[in-house]
Design an enzyme around this catalytic site. Structure first.
Site, PDB file in Angstrom:
ATOM      1  N   CYS A   1       0.836  -1.208   0.000  1.00  0.00           N
ATOM      2  CA  CYS A   1       0.000   0.000   0.000  1.00  0.00           C
ATOM      3  C   CYS A   1       0.869   1.256   0.000  1.00  0.00           C
ATOM      4  CB  CYS A   1      -0.891   0.008   1.246  1.00  0.00           C
ATOM      5  SG  CYS A   1      -2.170  -1.249   1.192  1.00  0.00           S
TER       6      CYS A   1
ATOM      7  N   ARG B   1       7.510   4.681   1.784  1.00  0.00           N
ATOM      8  CA  ARG B   1       7.837   3.565   2.668  1.00  0.00           C
ATOM      9  C   ARG B   1       9.212   3.019   2.306  1.00  0.00           C
ATOM     10  NH1 ARG B   1       2.710  -0.257   3.069  1.00  0.00           N
ATOM     11  NH2 ARG B   1       3.611  -0.846   5.078  1.00  0.00           N
TER      12      ARG B   1
HETATM   13  C1  EPZ Z   1       4.282  -2.993   9.229  1.00  0.00           C
HETATM   14  O1  EPZ Z   1       4.732  -2.236   8.129  1.00  0.00           O
HETATM   15  C2  EPZ Z   1       2.878  -3.443   8.840  1.00  0.00           C
HETATM   16  N1  EPZ Z   1       2.946  -4.237   7.614  1.00  0.00           N
HETATM   17  C3  EPZ Z   1       2.001  -2.214   8.600  1.00  0.00           C
HETATM   18  O2  EPZ Z   1       0.692  -2.685   8.338  1.00  0.00           O
HETATM   19  C4  EPZ Z   1       1.981  -1.363   9.857  1.00  0.00           C
HETATM   20  O3  EPZ Z   1       1.248  -0.189   9.583  1.00  0.00           O
HETATM   21  C5  EPZ Z   1       3.413  -0.990  10.257  1.00  0.00           C
HETATM   22  O4  EPZ Z   1       4.201  -2.190  10.420  1.00  0.00           O
HETATM   23  C6  EPZ Z   1       3.465  -0.206  11.548  1.00  0.00           C
HETATM   24  O5  EPZ Z   1       2.901  -0.967  12.575  1.00  0.00           O
HETATM   25  C7  EPZ Z   1       3.263  -5.539   7.704  1.00  0.00           C
HETATM   26  O6  EPZ Z   1       3.508  -6.053   8.784  1.00  0.00           O
HETATM   27  C8  EPZ Z   1       3.289  -6.315   6.424  1.00  0.00           C
HETATM   28  P1  EPZ Z   1       7.533   0.033   9.805  1.00  0.00           P
HETATM   29  P2  EPZ Z   1       6.291  -1.806   8.043  1.00  0.00           P
HETATM   30  O7  EPZ Z   1       8.787  -0.427   9.175  1.00  0.00           O
HETATM   31  O8  EPZ Z   1       7.124  -2.859   8.635  1.00  0.00           O
HETATM   32  C9  EPZ Z   1       9.569   4.091   8.455  1.00  0.00           C
HETATM   33  C10 EPZ Z   1      -1.246  -2.947   7.109  1.00  0.00           C
HETATM   34  O9  EPZ Z   1      -2.144  -2.151   6.799  1.00  0.00           O
HETATM   35  N2  EPZ Z   1      10.611   3.228   7.879  1.00  0.00           N
HETATM   36  O10 EPZ Z   1       7.283  -0.253  11.250  1.00  0.00           O
HETATM   37  O11 EPZ Z   1       6.548  -1.364   6.655  1.00  0.00           O
HETATM   38  C11 EPZ Z   1       8.237   3.932   7.754  1.00  0.00           C
HETATM   39  O12 EPZ Z   1       8.164   4.761   6.611  1.00  0.00           O
HETATM   40  C12 EPZ Z   1       0.178  -2.493   7.018  1.00  0.00           C
HETATM   41  O13 EPZ Z   1      -1.404  -4.109   7.514  1.00  0.00           O
HETATM   42  C13 EPZ Z   1      11.768   3.808   7.404  1.00  0.00           C
HETATM   43  O14 EPZ Z   1      11.927   5.014   7.443  1.00  0.00           O
HETATM   44  O15 EPZ Z   1       6.291  -0.536   8.993  1.00  0.00           O
HETATM   45  C14 EPZ Z   1       7.260   4.348   8.831  1.00  0.00           C
HETATM   46  O16 EPZ Z   1       7.180   5.755   8.869  1.00  0.00           O
HETATM   47  C15 EPZ Z   1       0.278  -1.050   6.540  1.00  0.00           C
HETATM   48  N3  EPZ Z   1      12.734   3.009   6.885  1.00  0.00           N
HETATM   49  C16 EPZ Z   1       7.932   3.848  10.103  1.00  0.00           C
HETATM   50  O17 EPZ Z   1       9.320   3.662   9.793  1.00  0.00           O
HETATM   51  C17 EPZ Z   1      12.594   1.637   6.834  1.00  0.00           C
HETATM   52  O18 EPZ Z   1      13.523   0.958   6.377  1.00  0.00           O
HETATM   53  C18 EPZ Z   1       7.390   2.524  10.615  1.00  0.00           C
HETATM   54  O19 EPZ Z   1       7.387   1.596   9.531  1.00  0.00           O
HETATM   55  C19 EPZ Z   1      11.396   1.061   7.325  1.00  0.00           C
HETATM   56  C20 EPZ Z   1      10.421   1.873   7.849  1.00  0.00           C
END
Ligand code: EPZ
Length: 415
Positions: A117, A122
């Site tokens: 999404c 991301r």
């Molecule tokens: C996981 O995504 C979930 N997806 C997301 O659910 C969920 O919203 C998110 O965790 C937060 O809880 C899955 O588990 C498949 P993050 P993820 O890395 O791992 C930034 C749904 O609807 N970031 O914790 O991608 C990022 O942009 C989905 O089920 C970086 O900057 O989330 C965000 O602002 C949507 N660099 C924050 O960290 C990176 O390398 C948290 O993202 C990785 C992330």
């Protein structure tokens, strides 16, 4: 394209069973290739993303038997290290978990870039940071990444920012390392604990200590039978629906212990939510107390419920204000909701939510999973007719949502 017509305003009664967690299942599917044995998973949900992960397993010559309901058998004894093209990985974000899993097994790996999404930028810089600290050089090509083991892994890896995905990938890539890896400033989400429990049941030695995860490398893993945890975001979504339209709406789930912050909020704002031995029973509330909420990493209010929770606070007399600390721009559905008559305003990444005077007949489109679900909730609340397009986004994270809602009284028809 999946489109539905919803005539809203109907009270909802009956039982809704919550499925296994998508965000716990997907990392565990990728982790299963570390096990040169038979893995049996239960409470598996037949989502679009589940099948996308199965396609990648089969590309890697893994044998998968799935009953398309809840039981999946994975046999990685004949795994091959093949490049996973972006044709497979671009279908979902969780495809990147195969990076960590393959790096645990091979010195040279190629994996296509992830999709998912796009409600926000991301990046995956934190994942690549973890892989580099685990001894890999990373080369970014147009549609994929190349990884090559060039040095010994570092013992301590400290993330600059909390990331669920990067925490998962660092665990996967260090499970079979010699010696111990200490991950610092890690995500605390319970779906990660489900992965840790699964891997420990297969013989790994991983434990949490404050905001650290300590991975004691093991030589190999053995097969096990594992039940995926229930989906707390799906459960919270149906609780919100019950608080708006429920007449003894029963949500059957065993993930209440991971919903504490959310259930406390429901109680605080006056929602009628009664906890039972097998879930919760929810009744519609006339008045919801307005709130200023900040959505955050676990154990805070989860960002994934933010779009759906917006609809609940349109029932407040006063103005509510939402801010999302995880994805500050995660408001893709606001324009569509305004076209349905909802009184929402986005000011400096803050969502102002007020009671609306009237609903409108409208045609709207889903742009992502959770934003799309908020359109469904808004449509079943509205006393007008709403046509919602691109609902395939929603079936990526909510199994059989239309039939579940129809079975408890919602008037929805496919168009
Ligand atoms: C996981 O995504 C979930 N997806 C997301 O659910 C969920 O919203 C998110 O965790 C937060 O809880 C899955 O588990 C498949 P993050 P993820 O890395 O791992 C930034 C749904 O609807 N970031 O914790 O991608 C990022 O942009 C989905 O089920 C970086 O900057 O989330 C965000 O602002 C949507 N660099 C924050 O960290 C990176 O390398 C948290 O993202 C990785 C992330």
């Amino acid at each position: 394209m999946q489109s539905y017509k919803i005539c809203g305003g109907k009270m909802l009664s009956g039982k809704i069973r919550v499925e296994g967690s998508k965000n716990a299942l997907l990392p565990i599917i990728a982790a299963s290739i570390l096990v040169k044995d038979i893995v049996e998973l239960e409470n598996v949900t037949p989502l679009e993303d589940t099948y996308s992960m199965i396609d990648i397993l089969r590309l890697l010559n893994v044998r998968v038997i799935y009953d398309h309901k809840s039981k999946m058998i994975i046999d990685s004894r004949n795994l091959v290290n093949k490049r996973i093209s972006s044709e497979y990985t671009s279908k979902l974000r969780a495809s990147y978990y195969f990076m960590g899993a393959l790096l645990a097994l091979y010195k040279s790996v190629k994996v296509g870039k992830p999709g998912g999404c796009d409600f926000s930028t991301r990046p995956i810089d934190l994942h690549l940071f973890a892989f580099e600290n685990l001894g890999f050089d990373v080369v970014e090509e147009k549609n994929f990444y190349k990884f090559k083991k060039e040095r010994e892994p570092k013992k301590i890896i400290e993330f600059s920012k909390v990331s669920v995905g990067a925490t998962v990938n660092a665990i996967l890539a260090s499970v079979l390392n010699k010696g111990t890896t200490i991950l610092k400033n890690v995500a605390m989400e319970p779906e990660i604990d489900d992965l840790i429990d699964f891997l420990n049941k297969c013989g790994s030695k991983i434990k949490r200590e404050d905001n650290k995860i300590i991975v004691e490398g093991v030589y190999n893993l053995f097969g096990c039978k594992y039940k995926i945890m229930d989906d707390r975001i799906e459960a919270e979504t149906y609780v919100v629906i019950g608080a708006l339209l429920g007449r003894n709406l029963e949500i059957i789930c065993d993930c209440k212990k991971y919903m504490k912050e959310f259930l406390l909020l429901m109680n605080k704002v006056g929602a009628h939510v009664k906890e039972t031995s097998c879930g919760v029973i929810v009744n519609a509330t006339k008045e919801i107390k307005e709130q200023s909420l900040i959505f955050n990493v676990y154990p805070g209010l989860p960002t994934d419920i933010q779009p759906v929770l917006t609809i609940l606070f349109t029932k407040s007399k006063g103005e509510s204000v939402f801010e999302d600390n995880v994805y500050p721009d995660r408001f893709s559905q606001v324009d569509e909701l305004v076209s349905m008559g909802y009184n929402l305003h986005l000011v400096d990444k803050k969502l102002l939510i007020r009671r609306n005077n009237a609903y409108l007949d409208s045609v709207v489109s889903c742009k992502d999973l959770r934003g799309g679900m908020s359109l469904i909730v808004a449509a079943i609340l509205s006393n007008k007719t709403t046509c919602i397009k691109n609902c395939e986004y929603i079936s990526r994270g909510y199994y059989d949502v239309i039939n579940k809602l129809k079975r408890v009284g919602a008037h929805i028809e496919k168009i």
